[in-house]
Design an enzyme around this catalytic site. Structure first.
Site, short mmCIF file in Angstrom:
data_model
loop_
_atom_site.label_atom_id
_atom_site.label_comp_id
_atom_site.label_asym_id
_atom_site.label_seq_id
_atom_site.Cartn_x
_atom_site.Cartn_y
_atom_site.Cartn_z
N TYR A 106 34.93 43.51 40.55
CA TYR A 106 34.93 42.05 40.42
C TYR A 106 33.74 41.60 39.58
O TYR A 106 32.62 42.07 39.78
CB TYR A 106 34.83 41.41 41.82
CG TYR A 106 34.62 39.91 41.79
CD1 TYR A 106 35.69 39.04 41.91
CD2 TYR A 106 33.35 39.37 41.60
CE1 TYR A 106 35.51 37.67 41.86
CE2 TYR A 106 33.15 38.00 41.54
CZ TYR A 106 34.24 37.15 41.68
OH TYR A 106 34.05 35.79 41.60
N GLU B 9 36.16 33.97 36.33
CA GLU B 9 36.11 35.26 37.02
C GLU B 9 37.17 36.23 36.55
O GLU B 9 38.25 35.84 36.11
CB GLU B 9 36.10 35.06 38.55
CG GLU B 9 37.38 35.08 39.22
CD GLU B 9 37.34 34.78 40.73
OE1 GLU B 9 36.28 34.53 41.35
OE2 GLU B 9 38.42 34.78 41.31
#
Ligand code: GDP
Ligand code: MN
Length: 379
Positions: free
Chosen positions: A101, A189
């Site tokens: 991530y 993101e």
């Protein structure tokens, strides 16, 4: 404003981040044609403003074009978190060796963008934060210097051991920061950022949330808005140039000026009520704006009373009064109206209202108390 994955992917790609080629389909047959063009297995992904699509069945792998059509047929029209899927993304299915991530958010307490990375990617980052917070690494970015190479490298080492992958990830982080700034984002993101068996690092999913206040100077980004999932009343208000936020209470509030609108909501709460909305009709309110504003408030079934609170400065009270008269003629209001007006052209406004059968006061406390009482009686 939320962007769709396919839109966010486009921005990341333009910033130089490796993102697999993909196309959007609105019908199963289109997905089949795209899959033919891409050759090999593809991934079909629901394009809705919601995370966790994978878990909800909105991300499926297809081995051949025929299967791509079938999977697209299953996903199109599906509901994910209350949103209907109208578009799917068709991308070559990547082989995944690891998922991590990488994200940047505005952190209000440090007043900076914060870069967050985690080797535990693919799943919801909220879940990682709750269960294994030690697996999330954070770095506040000083906006004067941006994200420096050594800082990005430091965080990339939290994800990978292989120096080549560390370098790739560090470059991606720096480019993500540029994409974040260019889009006027409050969040950008990549989840998952994957490594392939060949050792390449690539972004398989992209999420960008744009700060609405950045849109005026970014017409290209503003054009990406898909309001199909937005609250209909908020869309209508935005188009009319009103600042409106729907809330869950039952006292409809129509106020001029953001400060007075906040103070009005506070006072509604203070007297035991609950505001149904925040609404600022703006400085120079023409009567038509009032008509639209009242229409939006009156169409909310939760609203049990409507409070006008106007402090006339640049806003002329008589304009607001004319708007109220015009709006009530058009709308056939069923809810009681409490009007408080004071300031510029106050007397003129009182006369207009009186001639049309309305009563109005000049005291804010009294008006708020009355609106709260009427809402409670009707509830
Ligand atoms: P989200 O659930 O809404 O965040 O959607 P994602 O795009 O992140 O997809 C969810 C999961 O599906 C990912 O974490 C991957 O495990 C898997 N996935 C997505 N794209 C691919 C792909 O190209 N190949 C493979 N093998 N899995 C994928
Ligand atoms: Mn994801």
């Amino acid at each position: 404003m939320n962007l769709h994955e396919y839109q966010a992917r486009g921005l990341l790609k333009a910033a130089g981040i490796p993102v697999p080629d993909a196309e959007v389909a609105e019908r199963p047959e289109e997905a089949e044609i795209i899959a033919k063009r891409l050759r090999g297995p593809v991934v079909i992904k629901a394009q809705v403003h919601a995370g966790g699509r994978g878990k909800a069945g909105g991300v499926k792998i297809a081995q051949d074009p025929g299967e791509a059509r079938e999977k697209a047929r299953q996903i199109l029209g599906m509901q994910i978190k209350g949103l209907t899927v109208g578009k799917v993304l068709v991308a070559p299915a990547a082989e995944i060796a690891s998922e991590s991530y990488v994200g940047i958010v505005i952190d209000r307490s440090s007043q900076r963008p914060v870069l967050m990375v985690s080797p535990a990617g693919g799943v919801d980052i909220e879940e990682v934060a709750a269960k294994t917070p030690e697996k999330i690494f954070r770095l506040p970015i000083d906006p004067r210097f941006g994200l420096l190479s050594h800082q990005a490298m430091g965080l990339a080492f939290k994800l990978y051991r292989d120096i080549d992958q560390v370098r790739q990830a560090a470059t991606i982080m720096q480019r993500l920061y540029h994409a974040f700034l260019d889009a006027g984002a409050s969040l950008a993101e990549i989840n998952p950022l994957v490594t392939t068996p060949k050792g390449e690092v690539a972004a398989l999913d992209a999420k960008i949330v744009v700060d609405d206040n950045e849109l005026d100077r970014r017409p290209g980004i503003a054009a990406l808005r898909d309001s199909s999932a937005d609250d209909a009343s908020e869309t209508k208000a935005r188009e009319a140039g009103l600042s409106f936020i729907k809330l869950t209470g039952n006292v409809g509030c129509c106020v001029n000026g953001a400060g007075l609108a906040m103070a009005t909501m506070d006072l509604v709460k203070y007297y035991g009520g609950d505001p149904a909305n925040f609404l600022d009709i703006g400085g120079s309110s023409n009567p038509q704006k009032v008509v639209v504003a009242l229409g939006i408030i009156a169409s909310d079934p939760n609203v049990k009373s409507i409070l006008f609170n106007i402090f006339g400065g640049i806003t002329r009270c008589d304009d607001v009064a004319k708007g109220i008269v015009a709006a009530t003629r058009q709308l056939k209001l069923v809810r009681p109206l409490v009007i408080r007006l004071t300031g510029t052209n106050e007397q003129l406004a009182m006369d207009i209202l009186q001639q049309n059968g309305f009563t109005a006061g000049t005291d804010m406390d009294e008006a708020v108390k009355q609106a709260v009482k009427l809402a409670q009686e009707a509830a």
